[in-house]
Write a protein that holds these residues in place. Structure first.
Motif, PDB file in Angstrom:
ATOM      1  N   ILE A  59     -21.491  23.680  14.900  1.00 46.24           N
ATOM      2  CA  ILE A  59     -22.195  22.642  15.650  1.00 46.24           C
ATOM      3  C   ILE A  59     -21.269  21.454  15.928  1.00 46.24           C
ATOM      4  CG2 ILE A  59     -24.201  21.097  15.640  1.00 46.24           C
ATOM      5  CD1 ILE A  59     -24.892  24.090  15.673  1.00 46.24           C
ATOM      6  N   GLU A  60     -20.495  21.089  14.902  1.00 47.71           N
ATOM      7  CA  GLU A  60     -19.647  19.900  15.047  1.00 47.71           C
ATOM      8  C   GLU A  60     -18.446  19.979  14.138  1.00 47.71           C
ATOM      9  OE1 GLU A  60     -22.749  16.530  15.969  1.00 47.71           O
ATOM     10  OE2 GLU A  60     -21.219  15.713  14.632  1.00 47.71           O
ATOM     11  N   VAL A  61     -17.393  19.284  14.560  1.00 47.35           N
ATOM     12  CA  VAL A  61     -16.238  19.096  13.688  1.00 47.35           C
ATOM     13  C   VAL A  61     -16.028  17.594  13.567  1.00 47.35           C
ATOM     14  CG1 VAL A  61     -13.757  19.444  13.391  1.00 47.35           C
ATOM     15  CG2 VAL A  61     -15.153  21.239  14.443  1.00 47.35           C
ATOM     16  N   ASN A  62     -15.982  17.107  12.347  1.00 48.04           N
ATOM     17  CA  ASN A  62     -15.723  15.684  12.126  1.00 48.04           C
ATOM     18  C   ASN A  62     -14.339  15.528  11.517  1.00 48.04           C
ATOM     19  OD1 ASN A  62     -18.375  14.818  12.952  1.00 48.04           O
ATOM     20  ND2 ASN A  62     -19.130  15.714  11.051  1.00 48.04           N
ATOM     21  N   CYS A  63     -13.585  14.582  12.047  1.00 46.84           N
ATOM     22  CA  CYS A  63     -12.160  14.489  11.710  1.00 46.84           C
ATOM     23  C   CYS A  63     -11.884  13.641  10.481  1.00 46.84           C
ATOM     24  CB  CYS A  63     -11.377  13.957  12.906  1.00 46.84           C
ATOM     25  SG  CYS A  63     -11.997  12.385  13.542  1.00 46.84           S
ATOM     26  N   ARG A  64     -12.805  13.653   9.526  1.00 44.33           N
ATOM     27  CA  ARG A  64     -12.664  12.860   8.293  1.00 44.33           C
ATOM     28  C   ARG A  64     -13.602  13.463   7.256  1.00 44.33           C
ATOM     29  NH1 ARG A  64     -18.026  12.425   8.638  1.00 44.33           N
ATOM     30  NH2 ARG A  64     -18.669  11.765  10.713  1.00 44.33           N
ATOM     31  N   PHE A  65     -13.497  12.927   6.033  1.00 43.11           N
ATOM     32  CA  PHE A  65     -14.412  13.377   4.992  1.00 43.11           C
ATOM     33  C   PHE A  65     -15.837  12.964   5.345  1.00 43.11           C
ATOM     34  CE2 PHE A  65     -11.795  15.463   2.167  1.00 43.11           C
ATOM     35  CZ  PHE A  65     -10.759  14.709   1.653  1.00 43.11           C
ATOM     36  N   PRO A  66     -16.824  13.761   4.885  1.00 40.53           N
ATOM     37  CA  PRO A  66     -18.225  13.386   5.111  1.00 40.53           C
ATOM     38  C   PRO A  66     -18.705  12.386   4.070  1.00 40.53           C
ATOM     39  CG  PRO A  66     -18.117  15.476   3.976  1.00 40.53           C
ATOM     40  CD  PRO A  66     -16.693  15.063   4.223  1.00 40.53           C
ATOM     41  N   SER A  67     -19.873  11.824   4.295  1.00 41.31           N
ATOM     42  CA  SER A  67     -20.394  10.821   3.359  1.00 41.31           C
ATOM     43  C   SER A  67     -20.828  11.435   2.034  1.00 41.31           C
ATOM     44  CB  SER A  67     -21.580  10.075   3.984  1.00 41.31           C
ATOM     45  OG  SER A  67     -22.581  11.007   4.344  1.00 41.31           O
ATOM     46  N   TRP A  68     -21.032  12.749   1.999  1.00 35.59           N
ATOM     47  CA  TRP A  68     -21.463  13.404   0.754  1.00 35.59           C
ATOM     48  C   TRP A  68     -20.279  13.875  -0.087  1.00 35.59           C
ATOM     49  CZ3 TRP A  68     -19.667  18.387   0.460  1.00 35.59           C
ATOM     50  CH2 TRP A  68     -19.369  19.036   1.665  1.00 35.59           C
ATOM     51  N   ILE A  69     -19.070  13.471   0.245  1.00 29.10           N
ATOM     52  CA  ILE A  69     -17.873  14.035  -0.385  1.00 29.10           C
ATOM     53  C   ILE A  69     -17.805  13.744  -1.867  1.00 29.10           C
ATOM     54  CG2 ILE A  69     -16.296  12.082   0.022  1.00 29.10           C
ATOM     55  CD1 ILE A  69     -15.570  15.873   0.415  1.00 29.10           C
ATOM     56  N   LEU A 108       0.850  -1.200   0.000  1.00 25.02           N
ATOM     57  CA  LEU A 108       0.000   0.000   0.000  1.00 25.02           C
ATOM     58  C   LEU A 108       0.880   1.242   0.000  1.00 25.02           C
ATOM     59  CD1 LEU A 108      -2.434  -1.149   2.854  1.00 25.02           C
ATOM     60  CD2 LEU A 108      -2.921  -1.156   0.405  1.00 25.02           C
ATOM     61  N   ASP A 109       0.442   2.242  -0.740  1.00 28.37           N
ATOM     62  CA  ASP A 109       1.161   3.518  -0.740  1.00 28.37           C
ATOM     63  C   ASP A 109       0.612   4.488   0.303  1.00 28.37           C
ATOM     64  OD1 ASP A 109       1.024   2.719  -4.006  1.00 28.37           O
ATOM     65  OD2 ASP A 109       2.979   3.274  -3.158  1.00 28.37           O
ATOM     66  N   ALA A 110      -0.665   4.344   0.595  1.00 26.35           N
ATOM     67  CA  ALA A 110      -1.280   5.286   1.546  1.00 26.35           C
ATOM     68  C   ALA A 110      -2.513   4.640   2.154  1.00 26.35           C
ATOM     69  CB  ALA A 110      -1.679   6.577   0.829  1.00 26.35           C
ATOM     70  N   VAL A 111      -2.937   5.175   3.285  1.00 27.69           N
ATOM     71  CA  VAL A 111      -4.207   4.764   3.890  1.00 27.69           C
ATOM     72  C   VAL A 111      -4.988   6.023   4.255  1.00 27.69           C
ATOM     73  CG1 VAL A 111      -3.212   4.492   6.220  1.00 27.69           C
ATOM     74  CG2 VAL A 111      -5.349   3.356   5.641  1.00 27.69           C
ATOM     75  N   MET A 112      -6.304   5.981   3.962  1.00 26.92           N
ATOM     76  CA  MET A 112      -7.194   7.112   4.254  1.00 26.92           C
ATOM     77  C   MET A 112      -8.326   6.618   5.145  1.00 26.92           C
ATOM     78  SD  MET A 112      -7.263   8.844   0.425  1.00 26.92           S
ATOM     79  CE  MET A 112      -8.147  10.336   0.843  1.00 26.92           C
ATOM     80  N   PRO A 113      -8.187   6.762   6.459  1.00 28.19           N
ATOM     81  CA  PRO A 113      -9.276   6.328   7.354  1.00 28.19           C
ATOM     82  C   PRO A 113     -10.443   7.298   7.266  1.00 28.19           C
ATOM     83  CG  PRO A 113      -7.466   7.278   8.612  1.00 28.19           C
ATOM     84  CD  PRO A 113      -7.040   7.301   7.195  1.00 28.19           C
ATOM     85  N   CYS A 114     -11.659   6.769   7.299  1.00 24.94           N
ATOM     86  CA  CYS A 114     -12.862   7.576   7.077  1.00 24.94           C
ATOM     87  C   CYS A 114     -13.864   7.520   8.232  1.00 24.94           C
ATOM     88  CB  CYS A 114     -13.563   7.131   5.799  1.00 24.94           C
ATOM     89  SG  CYS A 114     -12.637   7.510   4.298  1.00 24.94           S
ATOM     90  N   LEU A 115     -13.487   6.934   9.357  1.00 24.50           N
ATOM     91  CA  LEU A 115     -14.400   6.848  10.496  1.00 24.50           C
ATOM     92  C   LEU A 115     -13.820   7.617  11.674  1.00 24.50           C
ATOM     93  CD1 LEU A 115     -15.353   3.050  10.321  1.00 24.50           C
ATOM     94  CD2 LEU A 115     -16.581   5.012   9.374  1.00 24.50           C
ATOM     95  N   ASP A 116     -14.721   8.323  12.412  1.00 25.66           N
ATOM     96  CA  ASP A 116     -14.284   9.165  13.529  1.00 25.66           C
ATOM     97  C   ASP A 116     -13.383   8.413  14.510  1.00 25.66           C
ATOM     98  OD1 ASP A 116     -17.626  10.549  13.677  1.00 25.66           O
ATOM     99  OD2 ASP A 116     -15.852  11.330  12.674  1.00 25.66           O
ATOM    100  N   LEU A 117     -13.809   7.214  14.905  1.00 27.49           N
ATOM    101  CA  LEU A 117     -13.085   6.502  15.968  1.00 27.49           C
ATOM    102  C   LEU A 117     -11.746   5.958  15.483  1.00 27.49           C
ATOM    103  CD1 LEU A 117     -16.045   4.622  17.731  1.00 27.49           C
ATOM    104  CD2 LEU A 117     -14.844   6.675  18.480  1.00 27.49           C
TER     105      LEU A 117
END
Lengths: 93, 711
Positions: B281-291, B86-95
């Motif tokens: 209201i909130e900050v999410n530490c990943r891309f949203p589902s509508w990206i 793998l060249d990179a990993v992009m985690p997409c879940l808050d936890l």
């Protein structure tokens, strides 16, 4: 209002199927509000992109559409008032 | 300049009604990356439905649960990397983000690059900490208090005043209008996530979200604001448009600069009515589902993020305001062997994909299908259309929607044209509208797919037949015989050999409610006569459920004994003689909170199907129908819990199995001979949310003219 020039605000975007479409959609890019335009409204919107007076809008309506039973000046004025209400045009004295 | 060849791992492929962002990120990468790119999906469960969708990924790997600890996650990542570098990993879940942030150095040493915020930055933006951060940094945010001990809840809630928002410390929020609701929501959220709850001042206005990605130096590399124009009952954006408001952009950039961020994030704002103030209201530490929207809006943020990860040069692109998405669904049948392979070995490479097909026959039938929305629940018209698209003699498919937010309206891959139906619907209005549509776009068969429509279609079917439009429907008596109140509390037989109807009482008063609960005990199911089903564990739940159903306008409430067990369903088509022409049974593998099926497997239950056929004959049913069952986890006995008077939403699966119920029903409606269908293959039904682009002109066409042509 009579001698003023009206121009679409910078945040207004006009979208159509193609360049020569007779109808289209106006989008307020700040709020994402969308307005559907019939042929007459679309024609006027394109004129307002560069700016026009009510008189100029009325003359253009008369030149392009059958206006025997209507008052094009009143229609143009009403149109511009509506656009002002929804904050899509600027009035330039 | 062409981008280099890469393999990137992406997480977050759960595709249910509240989808994780992974598939959207993967689609955006595929759409925008110039050059060879392989995407490996990292999942926690083989039933993360979006990982199996066409084009989602080139391989799927199972990860251990985060509860196993950082070491277990790292070991697994390195094991995957040894097999497929793998060249990179992009985690997409808050936890996950803090976990991968802690592992970043170890992953980098192995050659797997990441771009993630520092763990302390993530900590500051959690729901618990964000109010304090906003106060310190002078960022406008709603008044919020953390209530750790729920015994203090009523005190704080009363001091806040009502309505207020009750939020979990991780995910989930409910609006409460009084003390009882606060207590009920708080207990549910705390039971699930722990750490108490947050009480928050509600802000009323437009919901605006901003997705962004920052480079290694903390500078914004790309940013896209979106206004949620369609929000469903769960508070999720299912329709949204890119905006270009300088105040929103400036505010977002200022906040991001103060955060000192790296990598993707999402800021959620509400622009207060009347003041235009933006409340964070909130900050999410990943891309949203509508990206995925950004790929159509000229600023593909996942591509920007990946370029930042590998250190490629790039300039910040300007977004194209007006780009719009609607949330739809994609379904497919997945090979059971592939799923088993993933479960046994932990990885599957290049899983088989079924292409999307739109099949037409010049001399075929012209079918109109209603129920094409996914706004709150997935309507069955989409599955019916999917099945009919694979049928041999369909000339034209017409979609009948109820508003411009019905996602099926924009599915040119399913429908040749879509029309808007009158809302609210009456029999006369329905007849007029179908008559007008028929004059423009002739219809041979119409298939109603919403419960509320069916009685109207029954009422006008003779007039439709006179116009040449066929239907396959029961009579009104049969329709009412199968409704919950009649079926469960009337004189209908309760025992049907392999299944029974659970004990049920109809109540109209709170006193009746209490009496029913005293007799039946807990837990109980509290159901509306038309829709909604809420589980009540105790007295407080019971009254909260009663209040909610009354608020939703349900006059009659049914109290039903709760049956613990797995969910099954039988789909059937009955002919004019009320005999069942074809039926099959599924076991539901994934069900969302609303009870919709997102993954299922066909199972062999001939006795259940035969007994259900007997019941349908007794009901004098005609047309498509679904019976929903629960199999008692102790006794293995089936309980029938509902009969739906139309095709089920997962009926597209019947075409994958070779049974194609919608086609069979169409043939019967047209008085054509039907051959008994044959099941083929062992596949698993999977459905995932998929965002699709909507052009403003298409939106305007259906909104103002009531039709949209795709042919």
């Amino acid at each position: 209002m009579n001698d003023s020039r009206y121009v679409l605000k910078k945040r207004v975007s006009l979208e159509a199927e193609s360049e020569d479409s007779q109808e289209g959609v106006v989008i307020d890019t700040h709020s994402a509000s969308m307005f559907s335009c019939n042929g007459t409204a679309w024609h006027l919107m394109k004129l307002l992109r560069t700016g026009a007076t009510v008189e100029q809008l009325a003359l253009s309506l008369s030149a392009h559409f059958a206006v025997e039973d209507v008052d094009p000046r009143a229609d143009a004025l009403e149109f511009v008032r509506t656009l002002s209400t929804v904050e899509l045009v600027d009035e330039i004295a | 300049m062409k981008s280099p060849s890469l393999r990137v791992a992406v997480t977050g492929f759960d595709g249910l009604d509240n989808p994780h962002p992974g598939w959207s990120v993967a689609r955006a990468l595929r759409a925008g990356w110039e050059g060879p790119l392989e995407i490996d999906a990292l999942v926690y469960d083989a039933n993360e439905t979006a990982a199996w969708m066409p084009g989602a990924c080139d391989a799927i790997h199972l990860l251990p649960s985060l509860r196993s600890g950082d070491r277990a996650v790292l070991d697994r990542m390195l094991a995957i990397h040894r097999e497929r570098p793998l060249d990179a990993v992009m985690p997409c879940l808050d936890l996950e983000v803090p976990v991968f942030a802690r592992l970043a150095d170890a992953l980098q040493a192995a050659g797997i690059r990441t771009l993630l915020p520092r763990p302390d930055r993530v900590w500051e933006t959690t729901k618990l900490r964000l109010p304090k951060w906003c106060h310190r940094e002078g960022v406008l945010a709603p008044r919020t208090i953390h209530v750790l001990d729920l015994n203090d809840l009523e005190l704080h809630a009363d001091q806040f005043g009502y309505p207020l928002v009750v939020k979990s410390t991780v995910t989930g929020a409910k609006t409460a209008h009084d003390r009882d609701e606060v207590v009920h929501h708080a207990e549910c959220l705390n039971n699930r996530w722990g750490d108490g709850v947050l009480l928050q001042q509600p802000i009323f206005g437009d919901e605006i979200v901003v997705a962004a990605t920052c480079n290694e130096q903390g500078r914004v590399a790309g940013l896209i604001p979106m206004r949620k124009t369609g929000v469903n009952a769960k508070g999720k954006a299912v329709f949204g448009t890119v905006i270009d408001d300088p105040l929103v952009v400036r505010t977002a950039e200022k906040i991001i600069a103060r955060l000192g961020w790296r990598g993707p994030l999402e800021l959620e704002f509400i622009r207060q009515c009347g003041t235009s103030s933006l409340f964070l209201i909130e900050v999410n530490c990943r891309f949203p589902s509508w990206i995925g929207l950004c790929a159509w809006a000229g600023a593909n943020l996942p591509v920007v993020a990946l370029k930042s990860i590998i250190g490629a040069k790039q300039t910040r692109e300007r977004v194209r305001p007006g780009a719009t998405f609607v949330r739809d669904v994609l379904e497919m049948a997945v090979s059971l062997d592939d799923i088993r392979g993933l479960q046994r070995t932990g990885s599957v490479v290049r899983p088989a994909r079924a292409p999307r097909r739109k099949r037409r026959a010049e001399d075929g039938a012209r079918i109109a299908v209603s129920g094409i929305s996914t706004f709150d629940v997935v309507n069955s018209g989409l599955g019916v259309a999917r099945a009919l698209n694979r049928a041999p003699d369909v000339r034209r498919l017409i979609g009948l929607g109820y508003g411009p937010f019905d996602s099926g309206i924009y599915r040119g891959d399913l429908f040749d044209a879509t029309y808007r139906m009158p809302n609210p619907l009456t029999a006369d209005g329905l007849l007029d509208r179908l008559s007008a549509i028929n004059a423009e776009s002739p219809i041979d068969v119409v298939v109603p797919c919403l419960d509320g429509e069916v009685p109207h279609y029954i009422a006008i079917r003779d007039q439709l037949a006179n116009m040449g439009i066929r239907t396959l429907l029961p009579d009104l008596k049969a329709f009412h015989r199968r409704d919950k109140a009649n079926l469960f509390t009337g004189s209908f037989p309760k025992e049907w050999n392999s299944f029974s109807l659970p004990e049920t009482r109809k109540v109209r008063t709170e006193r009746g409610l209490e009496r029913a609960a005293a007799v039946m005990g807990y837990p109980l199911m509290v159901k509306g006569a038309i829709s909604y089903a809420i589980k009540a564990e105790d007295h407080a739940d019971l009254h909260a459920a009663w209040t909610e159903l009354k608020r939703k306008g349900e006059r009659d409430v049914l109290i039903q004994r709760y049956v613990p067990g797995e969910r099954y369903a039988v789909a059937a088509v009955c002919g004019p003689d009320h005999g069942t022409l074809c039926s099959f049974t599924i076991k539901k593998l994934r069900v969302c909170e609303r009870g919709s099926t997102w993954s299922a497997l066909q199972v062999t239950e001939p006795q259940l199907e035969a007994d259900f056929a007997d019941l349908l004959k007794r009901l004098r049913w005609i047309g498509p129908v679904e019976g929903e069952f629960i199999r008692d986890q102790v006794t293995d006995d089936f309980s029938l819990i509902e009969i739906n008077p139309r095709s089920t939403a997962w009926i597209g699966y019947s075409a994958d199995l070779g049974l194609n119920h919608p086609y069979l029903a169409m043939q019967v409606a047209l008085d054509r001979p039907v051959a008994p269908p044959v099941t083929r293959g062992r596949t698993v039904f999977m459905r995932a949310c998929e965002d699709i682009p909507v052009s403003p002109t298409a939106f305007a066409a259906i909104a103002s003219k009531g039709r949209l042509r795709h042919d």
